[in-house]
Design a protein around this motif. Sequence first.
Motif, PDB file in Angstrom:
ATOM      1  N   PHE A 178       0.848  -1.205   0.000  1.00 33.66           N
ATOM      2  CA  PHE A 178       0.000   0.000   0.000  1.00 33.66           C
ATOM      3  C   PHE A 178       0.878   1.248   0.000  1.00 33.66           C
ATOM      4  O   PHE A 178       0.599   2.220  -0.707  1.00 33.66           O
ATOM      5  CB  PHE A 178      -0.925   0.007   1.232  1.00 33.66           C
ATOM      6  CG  PHE A 178      -2.263  -0.639   0.996  1.00 33.66           C
ATOM      7  CD1 PHE A 178      -3.336   0.114   0.520  1.00 33.66           C
ATOM      8  CD2 PHE A 178      -2.466  -1.991   1.240  1.00 33.66           C
ATOM      9  CE1 PHE A 178      -4.586  -0.465   0.308  1.00 33.66           C
ATOM     10  CE2 PHE A 178      -3.701  -2.583   1.023  1.00 33.66           C
ATOM     11  CZ  PHE A 178      -4.757  -1.822   0.553  1.00 33.66           C
ATOM     12  N   GLY A 191       1.088   5.178   3.196  1.00 39.32           N
ATOM     13  CA  GLY A 191       0.237   5.130   2.020  1.00 39.32           C
ATOM     14  C   GLY A 191      -1.130   4.504   2.215  1.00 39.32           C
ATOM     15  O   GLY A 191      -2.077   4.857   1.508  1.00 39.32           O
ATOM     16  N   ASP A 319       1.333  -0.817  16.107  1.00 40.17           N
ATOM     17  CA  ASP A 319       2.380  -1.053  17.092  1.00 40.17           C
ATOM     18  C   ASP A 319       2.148  -0.251  18.359  1.00 40.17           C
ATOM     19  O   ASP A 319       1.828   0.944  18.309  1.00 40.17           O
ATOM     20  CB  ASP A 319       3.748  -0.731  16.493  1.00 40.17           C
ATOM     21  CG  ASP A 319       4.174  -1.806  15.508  1.00 40.17           C
ATOM     22  OD1 ASP A 319       3.481  -2.850  15.441  1.00 40.17           O
ATOM     23  OD2 ASP A 319       5.185  -1.616  14.821  1.00 40.17           O
TER      24      ASP A 319
END
Length: 364
Positions: A178, A191, A319
Amino acid sequence: MATTPEKREFVVLGIETSCDETAAALVRREANGKGVLLANVVRSQLALHAEFGGVVPEIAARAHVELLDRLIAEALAESRLGWDEIDGVAATAGPGLIGGLIVGVTTAKAIALARGLPFVAVNHLEAHALTPGLTHGLPFPYLLLLVSGGHTQLLIVKEVGSYTRLGTTLDDALGEAFDKAAKLLGLGFPGGPAVEECAKRGRATIALPRPMLGRPEPHFSLAGLKTALRHEAMKREPLGAQDVADLCASFQEAAAEMVSDRTRRAMELYLEQLGPDAQKALVVAGGVAANQRIRAALATVAAENGFALVLPPPELCTDNAAMVAWAGAERLARLLVDDLAAPSRARWPLDPGAAPAIGAGVKA
Ligand code: KG4
Ligand code: ZN
């Protein structure tokens, strides 16, 4: 080594520095195995890396050094706990960018040494894999689809420390694809969200390949799709806004179809391996899980196959250190503690027994 969970409470400090997020968190694991999130602090370094169109490892490591102490102090303040109330320290020790890993692991070891606390070296993939235990109290086993900028894996999660990798990527991670698509189309970094937004104005009518579709092993490959997108973009130059939107929509559709097909196959293998009575639950984690089209496609696959779809909240899919603290607590409860010589590991497969995927590059 004991594997029966200890019947007492633990509070664990978790540290995450494996990529471009610096994070610290505290969780409590109650004697009955339930998790409570006490504090969760994350600083994204996105702005530092944006001008380079990707994460620069050296910049990331330096930023972790500068930020981490402060974030740990913030997490402690948020939890309203003192150091005396902490029972263990966990840090992501791999896989990831080695400079950042060393910063987190060294900090955690120093705290463990100074406070006389147990240290747990956490596998980042295991931390993602165990998150539904914290967020949903989901029992084992379950099927996990992990789709982020660094990882694309389908795993059977059987128990803490027991994983079977069913599928991986032969080349790029899905989020990375992506990101590259966005860069090619001039949409900026990261992206994924930009492609999704732009795709809303497009028609998915441009023919793009769906690599690996129908293959018996649920592996992924994104390189061919990326190249095909480049060719289709070149054919249409100079690109108008509608061209870019159509390319985004077509790319996203190909990605969604690929993810559906690979996950459907993984569901079959999951039931073949664990038997038809195994809990039917599909957990999706990683930044790409934020994509509404991909979510919808997975919801359909889950419903068609009688699987419950479990989606941790977005801030715990990307994360974070809460997942690291929780993985540390789950390990501590099973007396799975590491010594202070435990290394940081740039590569650390969750299922070391998995056969290498044929044609796989370094990220498999
Ligand atoms: O899990 P994550 O925050 O970080 C790691 O890579 O570990 O995932 C970030 C990745 C990036 O590649 C980003 O482009 C992708 O997840 N992503 C998305 C979307 N939001 C984030 N991809 C597709 N659609 C989205 N809405
Ligand atoms: Zn991750």
